[in-house]
Design an enzyme around this catalytic site. Structure first.
Site, short mmCIF file in Angstrom:
data_model
loop_
_atom_site.label_atom_id
_atom_site.label_comp_id
_atom_site.label_asym_id
_atom_site.label_seq_id
_atom_site.Cartn_x
_atom_site.Cartn_y
_atom_site.Cartn_z
N SER A 162 0.85 -1.18 0.00
CA SER A 162 0.00 0.00 0.00
C SER A 162 0.89 1.24 0.00
CB SER A 162 -0.90 -0.01 1.24
OG SER A 162 -1.67 1.17 1.29
N LEU A 189 -2.61 1.98 -4.56
CA LEU A 189 -2.37 3.42 -4.42
C LEU A 189 -3.52 4.07 -3.68
CD1 LEU A 189 -1.23 4.28 -8.06
CD2 LEU A 189 0.23 3.85 -6.07
N ASP A 215 -7.28 2.78 -3.37
CA ASP A 215 -8.04 2.88 -2.12
C ASP A 215 -8.38 4.34 -1.88
OD1 ASP A 215 -9.11 2.78 0.41
OD2 ASP A 215 -7.31 1.96 1.39
N ASN A 217 -10.42 5.51 0.61
CA ASN A 217 -10.72 5.83 2.01
C ASN A 217 -11.98 6.68 2.15
OD1 ASN A 217 -7.32 5.63 2.39
ND2 ASN A 217 -8.63 4.59 3.88
N LYS A 292 -9.74 -6.56 8.92
CA LYS A 292 -8.75 -6.10 9.88
C LYS A 292 -9.22 -6.45 11.29
CE LYS A 292 -7.28 -2.08 7.14
NZ LYS A 292 -7.23 -0.61 7.05
MG MG Z 1 -8.42 0.89 3.10
#
Ligand code: MG
Length: 400
Positions: A162, A189, A215, A217, A292
């Site tokens: 990442s 990226l 990504d 976000n 996660k």
């Molecule tokens: Mg993410």
């Protein structure tokens, strides 16, 4: 979805074992919080902001048997990725979670941790840090590797990279060269609405043949001027996925977007509990999920999330939080599960830090990383390394 389960009689093919790893259970006699701050080799820029160092809280748990285990809090200094932040997580751990564990006395089943923490809503990253520490100590006491106990089937896991937002292709290439980044199985990226499709396309052309993902976000909005056009312009690049383009709670807009795109959408911030994955699958909001432990509330919840992803036909992989070796070891064990069928965002230590607090994790030439084989998470912070980055500590015991 065509995933064959390994031989359940083989040690590495063992499925989830609900029983306690040690028959007599565990009694926790001390919990220590160690606050650390590790400078990052290069600042990490996302749609949430720029991170210059990795500040976190390490939780260590000592059992009556003398066994000790470690967990790491994934919360960031500010509540921008999720609602949690590091100072809040510390308060929750000290005032609520640790007293609840001491009050529980002997714990005979890891699943009991969910019950012990149930009175505290949310605060998944705080809970995950304590849970990993307890599991690590427990499994060390029982001499079982975390990967085996979770039911992992891989001894090496494929790893992706990442990268924070770069302004130019040259800047990105310079960063990749600084830590031999081309060995990873995928390049991801970070993007924002200000990122030009031209930059992404030039990266795809320059690194043709290297799987490429982006990504956002949660920085795009379907009704924002130009955002839909930008996302649509990424659809013919052959990206492996567009991660979390829209707001975390807006599954229906993700559904609309996924219906319009050939590229798979991956959800990250949207997945706060295992059931969110089933909901996303049912409405068609994504084809991929980023799992996660911190965001989901621990390794047990992450394992359940993996199972739900598999049973609903979604691809899954383990996402990273710029963790130290303590968090990275837990992530590697989780990534050894069979349904984690995409490159995991687990970078080697030198990609982030000049010096990690555990023995450094290294990427192998084929873009995989070895899953720790020792008892528990398989690594322990080194005393001198830990001391050099410690900014505070707090020791808690049942008698105050
Ligand atoms: Mg993410």
């Amino acid at each position: 979805m065509g995933i064959e389960h390994a031989d359940p009689t083989s040690p590495r093919g063992r499925r989830w074992q609900p029983e306690a790893p040690g028959g007599e259970g565990v009694e926790i006699t001390r919990v220590t919080l160690t606050e650390v701050d590790l400078p990052l080799r290069t600042p990490f820029r996302t749609a949430h902001g720029v991170q210059h160092s990795k500040g976190t809280i390490l939780v260590s748990v000592t059992l009556a048997s003398g066994a000790c285990g470690w967990g790491e809090c994934a919360a960031l200094p500010e509540p921008r990725y999720t609602a949690e932040w590091l100072d809040g997580a510390r308060d929750v751990i000290v005032r609520f979670l640790v007293p609840a564990i001491f009050a529980a006395g002997r714990i005979n089943d890891p699943e009991r941790l969910n019950e012990i923490f149930a009175a505290v809503r949310g605060n998944h990253m705080a809970k995950a840090a304590v849970e990993q520490a307890v599991l690590d100590a427990w499994l060390r006491q029982a001499n079982i590797a975390l990967s085996d106990w979770l039911g992992g089937v891989r001894s090496e896991v494929p790893c992706g990279l990442s990268m924070g937002m770069a302004a130019t292709l040259e800047e990105l290439e310079g960063q990749l060269d600084s830590f031999s980044g081309h060995r990873y199985r995928q390049l991801k990226l970070k993007i924002a609405p200000s990122t030009t499709a031209g930059l992404i396309k030039s990266v795809a052309t320059t690194f043709s043949g290297w799987p490429l993902a982006v990504d956002a976000n949660a920085s795009f909005g379907l009704d924002e001027p130009g955002h839909m056009a930008t996302l649509a312009s990424l659809d013919d690049i052959g990206l492996t996925m567009i991660e979390q383009p829209l707001a975390p709670g807006d599954l229906m807009s993700h559904r609309r977007l996924q219906a319009m795109l050939a590229t798979s959408i991956c959800l990250d911030e949207s997945i706060e509990r295992p059931g969110d994955i089933e909901l996303a699958a049912v409405v068609g909001a994504a084809r991929v999920v980023n799992i996660k432990p911190g965001r989901l509330g621990g390794l047990l919840a992450a394992r359940a999330a993996h199972d739900i992803a598999v049973s609903n036909g979604l691809s899954a992989w383990v996402g990273g939080m710029l963790s130290t070796g303590v968090g990275r070891a837990g992530d590697l064990a989780l990534a050894s599960l069979e349904g984690m069928n995409r490159p995991n965002e687990i970078g080697e230590s030198k990609r982030y830090f000049h010096s990690d607090i555990t023995e450094p994790f290294e990427l192998q030439a084929d873009g995989t990383m070895a899953v720790p084989r020792g008892p528990g998470i398989g690594v322990t912070p080194e005393v001198d390394s830990l001391a050099s980055v410690t900014v505070g500590s707090l020791r808690l015991s049942p008698d105050g």
